[in-house]
Scaffold this motif. Structure first.
Motif, PDB file in Angstrom:
ATOM      1  N   CYS A  92      43.616  39.128  41.806  1.00  0.00           N
ATOM      2  CA  CYS A  92      42.741  40.056  42.548  1.00  0.00           C
ATOM      3  C   CYS A  92      42.493  41.330  41.743  1.00  0.00           C
ATOM      4  O   CYS A  92      41.362  41.832  41.692  1.00  0.00           O
ATOM      5  CB  CYS A  92      43.357  40.415  43.898  1.00  0.00           C
ATOM      6  SG  CYS A  92      43.343  39.065  45.081  1.00  0.00           S
ATOM      7  N   VAL A  93      43.518  41.841  41.108  1.00  0.00           N
ATOM      8  CA  VAL A  93      43.358  43.033  40.281  1.00  0.00           C
ATOM      9  C   VAL A  93      42.453  42.719  39.083  1.00  0.00           C
ATOM     10  O   VAL A  93      41.604  43.533  38.701  1.00  0.00           O
ATOM     11  CB  VAL A  93      44.731  43.586  39.823  1.00  0.00           C
ATOM     12  CG1 VAL A  93      44.566  44.714  38.821  1.00  0.00           C
ATOM     13  CG2 VAL A  93      45.533  44.055  41.029  1.00  0.00           C
ATOM     14  N   VAL A  94      42.611  41.526  38.502  1.00  0.00           N
ATOM     15  CA  VAL A  94      41.737  41.110  37.401  1.00  0.00           C
ATOM     16  C   VAL A  94      40.283  41.096  37.860  1.00  0.00           C
ATOM     17  O   VAL A  94      39.390  41.601  37.159  1.00  0.00           O
ATOM     18  CB  VAL A  94      42.156  39.722  36.849  1.00  0.00           C
ATOM     19  CG1 VAL A  94      41.072  39.110  35.986  1.00  0.00           C
ATOM     20  CG2 VAL A  94      43.454  39.834  36.066  1.00  0.00           C
ATOM     21  N   ILE A  95      40.026  40.538  39.025  1.00  0.00           N
ATOM     22  CA  ILE A  95      38.660  40.479  39.557  1.00  0.00           C
ATOM     23  C   ILE A  95      38.102  41.891  39.742  1.00  0.00           C
ATOM     24  O   ILE A  95      36.964  42.179  39.340  1.00  0.00           O
ATOM     25  CB  ILE A  95      38.626  39.686  40.877  1.00  0.00           C
ATOM     26  CG1 ILE A  95      38.934  38.218  40.618  1.00  0.00           C
ATOM     27  CG2 ILE A  95      37.283  39.842  41.577  1.00  0.00           C
ATOM     28  CD1 ILE A  95      39.202  37.396  41.861  1.00  0.00           C
ATOM     29  N   ALA A  96      38.897  42.764  40.331  1.00  0.00           N
ATOM     30  CA  ALA A  96      38.448  44.135  40.541  1.00  0.00           C
ATOM     31  C   ALA A  96      38.174  44.838  39.217  1.00  0.00           C
ATOM     32  O   ALA A  96      37.157  45.543  39.069  1.00  0.00           O
ATOM     33  CB  ALA A  96      39.488  44.917  41.345  1.00  0.00           C
ATOM     34  N   MET A  97      39.044  44.626  38.238  1.00  0.00           N
ATOM     35  CA  MET A  97      38.846  45.278  36.941  1.00  0.00           C
ATOM     36  C   MET A  97      37.619  44.720  36.213  1.00  0.00           C
ATOM     37  O   MET A  97      36.896  45.467  35.553  1.00  0.00           O
ATOM     38  CB  MET A  97      40.095  45.139  36.079  1.00  0.00           C
ATOM     39  CG  MET A  97      41.236  46.011  36.577  1.00  0.00           C
ATOM     40  SD  MET A  97      42.656  45.956  35.504  1.00  0.00           S
ATOM     41  CE  MET A  97      42.103  47.053  34.216  1.00  0.00           C
ATOM     42  N   LEU A  98      37.398  43.425  36.318  1.00  0.00           N
ATOM     43  CA  LEU A  98      36.200  42.839  35.706  1.00  0.00           C
ATOM     44  C   LEU A  98      34.947  43.453  36.316  1.00  0.00           C
ATOM     45  O   LEU A  98      34.003  43.814  35.607  1.00  0.00           O
ATOM     46  CB  LEU A  98      36.183  41.317  35.889  1.00  0.00           C
ATOM     47  CG  LEU A  98      37.098  40.510  35.001  1.00  0.00           C
ATOM     48  CD1 LEU A  98      37.127  39.051  35.462  1.00  0.00           C
ATOM     49  CD2 LEU A  98      36.655  40.597  33.549  1.00  0.00           C
ATOM     50  N   PHE A  99      34.943  43.551  37.616  1.00  0.00           N
ATOM     51  CA  PHE A  99      33.777  44.104  38.303  1.00  0.00           C
ATOM     52  C   PHE A  99      33.584  45.577  37.953  1.00  0.00           C
ATOM     53  O   PHE A  99      32.485  45.994  37.576  1.00  0.00           O
ATOM     54  CB  PHE A  99      33.925  43.930  39.820  1.00  0.00           C
ATOM     55  CG  PHE A  99      32.723  44.367  40.583  1.00  0.00           C
ATOM     56  CD1 PHE A  99      31.592  43.575  40.633  1.00  0.00           C
ATOM     57  CD2 PHE A  99      32.711  45.583  41.243  1.00  0.00           C
ATOM     58  CE1 PHE A  99      30.473  43.972  41.333  1.00  0.00           C
ATOM     59  CE2 PHE A  99      31.592  45.998  41.943  1.00  0.00           C
ATOM     60  CZ  PHE A  99      30.470  45.189  41.986  1.00  0.00           C
ATOM     61  N   LEU A 100      34.639  46.359  38.062  1.00  0.00           N
ATOM     62  CA  LEU A 100      34.528  47.786  37.755  1.00  0.00           C
ATOM     63  C   LEU A 100      34.181  48.032  36.291  1.00  0.00           C
ATOM     64  O   LEU A 100      33.392  48.921  35.973  1.00  0.00           O
ATOM     65  CB  LEU A 100      35.829  48.511  38.113  1.00  0.00           C
ATOM     66  CG  LEU A 100      36.112  48.671  39.594  1.00  0.00           C
ATOM     67  CD1 LEU A 100      37.499  49.265  39.811  1.00  0.00           C
ATOM     68  CD2 LEU A 100      35.052  49.532  40.249  1.00  0.00           C
TER      69      LEU A 100
END
Length: 145
Positions: A92-100
């Motif tokens: 989930c953190v990876v997804i958020a970081m990719l998006f941001l």
């Protein structure tokens, strides 16, 4: 024209972030299996605890041995659930970081790579725990009561 660029940037960010979502679905499936196994272990343990009051001393020792094995299995499954959940949280953190990173034009590749490797390590630990619990469960069948 600036609005079109923002839409393209956001849609590209969503495309990048969606790929790990499939991994989350897989981890969710693993968590479902692990929690079902833990529930069955707990149900069996409760059943055996109720039977302890009415059985002979010889049978009581057999039940206590089985309860000890169920306790070991529950601990292994509990750890595997913890590892799986940690892996899912890291994804989930990876997804958020990719998006941001994509939206804010921030180079998050090193952090994303490191978090992804940690997520995979936790998933490996969870799957190893799952395999260990299966071995403990089948040991009773293979070796007899």
């Amino acid at each position: 024209m600036a609005v079109d660029f923002e839409v393209v940037t956001i849609s590209h960010a969503i495309q990048q972030a969606v790929a790990p979502v499939f991994l989350l679905a897989g981890i969710g499936g693993i968590l479902n299996v692990l929690t079902n196994r833990l529930a069955r272990i707990i149900d069996r343990s409760r059943n055996l605890h109720h039977r302890l009051e009415t059985v002979s001393e010889e049978r009581r020792l057999v039940i206590l041995d089985e309860l000890a094995m169920l306790t070991r299995r529950a601990r292994v499954v509990h750890r595997a659930i913890g590892f799986s959940t940690t892996s899912a949280l890291l994804v989930c953190v990876v997804i958020a970081m990719l998006f941001l990173g994509a939206v804010m034009s921030w180079n998050s590749s090193a952090a994303v790579a490191l978090l992804f490797v940690f997520a995979m390590c936790f998933l490996i630990a969870a799957l190893t725990g799952f395999l260990r619990e299966i071995q403990l469960a089948t040991r009773i069948m293979l070796n007899g009561p």
